[in-house]
Motif scaffolding. Structure first.
Motif, PDB file in Angstrom:
ATOM      1  N   LYS A 113      -6.465 -38.949   9.893  1.00 10.68           N
ATOM      2  CA  LYS A 113      -6.655 -37.502  10.040  1.00 10.68           C
ATOM      3  C   LYS A 113      -5.333 -36.762   9.835  1.00 10.68           C
ATOM      4  N   SER A 114      -4.247 -37.308  10.392  1.00  9.65           N
ATOM      5  CA  SER A 114      -2.921 -36.700  10.241  1.00  9.65           C
ATOM      6  C   SER A 114      -2.448 -36.757   8.791  1.00  9.65           C
ATOM      7  N   VAL A 115      -2.724 -37.889   8.125  1.00 15.45           N
ATOM      8  CA  VAL A 115      -2.338 -38.053   6.719  1.00 15.45           C
ATOM      9  C   VAL A 115      -3.028 -36.992   5.864  1.00 15.45           C
ATOM     10  N   LEU A 116      -4.328 -36.815   6.081  1.00 16.00           N
ATOM     11  CA  LEU A 116      -5.088 -35.847   5.286  1.00 16.00           C
ATOM     12  C   LEU A 116      -4.704 -34.406   5.643  1.00 16.00           C
ATOM     13  N   ARG A 117      -4.337 -34.182   6.900  1.00 17.00           N
ATOM     14  CA  ARG A 117      -3.873 -32.845   7.295  1.00 17.00           C
ATOM     15  C   ARG A 117      -2.589 -32.487   6.545  1.00 17.00           C
ATOM     16  N   GLU A 118      -1.707 -33.488   6.388  1.00 19.12           N
ATOM     17  CA  GLU A 118      -0.462 -33.264   5.655  1.00 19.12           C
ATOM     18  C   GLU A 118      -0.745 -33.022   4.174  1.00 19.12           C
ATOM     19  N   ALA A 119      -1.750 -33.719   3.630  1.00 17.99           N
ATOM     20  CA  ALA A 119      -2.123 -33.514   2.224  1.00 17.99           C
ATOM     21  C   ALA A 119      -2.618 -32.085   1.999  1.00 17.99           C
ATOM     22  N   VAL A 120      -3.378 -31.565   2.962  1.00 14.33           N
ATOM     23  CA  VAL A 120      -3.854 -30.174   2.878  1.00 14.33           C
ATOM     24  C   VAL A 120      -2.669 -29.219   2.945  1.00 14.33           C
ATOM     25  N   ARG A 121      -1.736 -29.507   3.846  1.00 16.38           N
ATOM     26  CA  ARG A 121      -0.563 -28.641   4.013  1.00 16.38           C
ATOM     27  C   ARG A 121       0.261 -28.563   2.728  1.00 16.38           C
ATOM     28  N   ARG A 122       0.294 -29.666   1.977  1.00 18.61           N
ATOM     29  CA  ARG A 122       1.076 -29.701   0.738  1.00 18.61           C
ATOM     30  C   ARG A 122       0.284 -29.215  -0.476  1.00 18.61           C
ATOM     31  N   GLY A 123      -0.961 -28.826  -0.252  1.00 14.76           N
ATOM     32  CA  GLY A 123      -1.768 -28.313  -1.348  1.00 14.76           C
ATOM     33  C   GLY A 123      -2.354 -29.381  -2.247  1.00 14.76           C
ATOM     34  N   LEU A 124      -2.379 -30.636  -1.773  1.00  9.62           N
ATOM     35  CA  LEU A 124      -2.919 -31.736  -2.569  1.00  9.62           C
ATOM     36  C   LEU A 124      -4.399 -31.968  -2.286  1.00  9.62           C
ATOM     37  N   LEU A 125      -4.899 -31.316  -1.248  1.00 12.06           N
ATOM     38  CA  LEU A 125      -6.295 -31.442  -0.846  1.00 12.06           C
ATOM     39  C   LEU A 125      -6.751 -30.070  -0.374  1.00 12.06           C
ATOM     40  N   ASP A 126      -7.944 -29.663  -0.800  1.00 13.49           N
ATOM     41  CA  ASP A 126      -8.418 -28.315  -0.467  1.00 13.49           C
ATOM     42  C   ASP A 126      -8.708 -28.150   1.019  1.00 13.49           C
ATOM     43  N   GLU A 127      -9.323 -29.164   1.627  1.00 12.55           N
ATOM     44  CA  GLU A 127      -9.642 -29.093   3.053  1.00 12.55           C
ATOM     45  C   GLU A 127      -9.652 -30.491   3.640  1.00 12.55           C
ATOM     46  N   ASN A 128      -9.449 -30.567   4.938  1.00 12.01           N
ATOM     47  CA  ASN A 128      -9.449 -31.858   5.617  1.00 12.01           C
ATOM     48  C   ASN A 128     -10.897 -32.280   5.879  1.00 12.01           C
ATOM     49  N   PRO A 129     -11.331 -33.417   5.308  1.00  4.84           N
ATOM     50  CA  PRO A 129     -12.718 -33.873   5.501  1.00  4.84           C
ATOM     51  C   PRO A 129     -13.101 -34.035   6.966  1.00  4.84           C
ATOM     52  N   PHE A 130     -12.112 -34.253   7.831  1.00  4.84           N
ATOM     53  CA  PHE A 130     -12.407 -34.425   9.253  1.00  4.84           C
ATOM     54  C   PHE A 130     -12.994 -33.155   9.861  1.00  4.84           C
ATOM     55  N   ASP A 131     -12.696 -32.000   9.244  1.00  2.47           N
ATOM     56  CA  ASP A 131     -13.247 -30.741   9.750  1.00  2.47           C
ATOM     57  C   ASP A 131     -14.756 -30.661   9.541  1.00  2.47           C
ATOM     58  N   LEU A 132     -15.276 -31.479   8.616  1.00  2.00           N
ATOM     59  CA  LEU A 132     -16.708 -31.472   8.300  1.00  2.00           C
ATOM     60  C   LEU A 132     -17.431 -32.695   8.865  1.00  2.00           C
ATOM     61  N   LEU A 133     -16.719 -33.493   9.641  1.00  2.00           N
ATOM     62  CA  LEU A 133     -17.274 -34.751  10.144  1.00  2.00           C
ATOM     63  C   LEU A 133     -18.353 -34.495  11.195  1.00  2.00           C
TER      64      LEU A 133
END
Length: 327
Positions: A113-133
């Protein structure tokens, strides 16, 4: 003309970097995320970096490390959680691999979850999938009371032979000093100083990077002196003790000592130290400084009131209130 050429190269380099960041896989990004959290002087599989790399191993076994980062979605996360719920420990040479505990699954899910949150912060991912879990996939940590050995159990354990003698010395040292495993295993002769006939451990703690100056109890000094004499040239007291599979060896030693009704880990040595200090009447502020905590609330979690103290308090109250019922 030269300025235009240099500008074109810079522009091309920036474009290539953007393209590369868009093509990065989940595994590649996770590894770079771990590298950025690697502390100087720390082994790769220690601390926060080690926890991330451990999660990455499961990600690779699951088959998700080669997924392009931009394609990671809620289904990817759900499938990874399903995998963890049936996965076994990946430590090599384990005689009987065990299924991951709820706490371990919770830790690995939170790291992803932290890894994907950082990816969102860097603009590499539109949204964190955990928010839709979905709620059914929320992993909760299993609450486990902090366990500690009693003084009688500790004495009994010290008298019981251990198949890994250095583990015995390391664990007993943790029970006496309250040091974490990472600080015990990296302890060297350079961390010991003498002042006015008293020996001290003066060491920067690996977890917090804060300095700790701790008077060395006589029994701890005896253990370290014996290890130093045995180790010869190396300055590290536990240079020959591998950090891997310590839990398994500790479990065997505890069984040999007939202590099997408690969930004891190496970190329980730290809990034992705090509990013994508390039962001997040491105040929480002193225990906080002894363990190197920054916040008294952290110490209160370690220094739980033991059954022995509760029983003593009850007997004291009964004595003080004796005769009230007859009034």
């Amino acid at each position: 003309m030269m300025k235009i050429t240099i500008f074109s190269r810079i522009k091309k380099f920036a474009a290539d970097a953007r393209k590369k960041s868009k093509d990065i896989t989940l595994g590649e990004f996770t590894r770079s995320y771990a590298d950025e959290r690697h502390k100087e002087g720390e082994k790769m599989y220690e601390g926060r970096c080690g926890s991330i790399l451990s999660m990455l191993k499961h990600l690779e076994t699951f088959g998700g490390s080669n997924i392009p980062l931009k394609k990671v979605d809620v289904e990817t996360v759900k499938q990874f959680i399903d995998y963890l719920r049936s996965a076994h420990d990946l430590h090599k040479n384990m005689k009987a691999p065990r299924k991951l505990s709820d706490s371990t699954i919770h830790l690995k899910v939170n790291i992803l979850k932290s890894v994907l949150r950082e990816a969102v912060r860097r603009g590499l991912l539109d949204e964190n999938p955990f928010d839709l879990l979905p709620h059914s996939y929320r992993v909760k940590a299993q609450y486990r009371e902090r366990t500690a050995l009693t003084q009688e159990e500790l004495i009994k354990l010290s008298e019981t032979p251990c198949n890994t003698p250095e583990l015995k010395e390391a664990f007993l040292l943790s029970c006496i000093t309250g040091l974490r495993k990472s600080d015990i295993l990296s302890l060297s002769i350079h961390d010991i100083e003498k002042c006015d006939d008293t020996y001290y451990i003066y060491k920067k703690m690996k977890k917090t990077q804060r300095w700790l100056r701790l008077p060395l109890p006589e029994e701890a000094h005896h253990i370290l002196s014996k290890l130093h004499a045995k180790n010869g040239d190396t300055p590290y007291f536990f240079a020959h003790l591998s950090p891997h599979h310590l839990g398994e060896h500790l479990e065997v030693w505890l069984e040999d000592c007939c202590i099997s009704d408690k969930h004891i880990t190496f970190h329980s040595g730290r809990h034992t130290c705090a509990t013994l200090l508390l039962t001997q009447g040491t105040d929480l502020y002193t225990i906080m400084r002894y363990l190197g905590h920054q916040n008294i609330n952290t110490t209160q979690r370690y220094a739980h009131i033991t059954n022995q103290m509760l029983s003593s308090a009850t007997h004291l109250l009964n004595y003080q209130l004796k005769g009230l019922a007859a009034c």
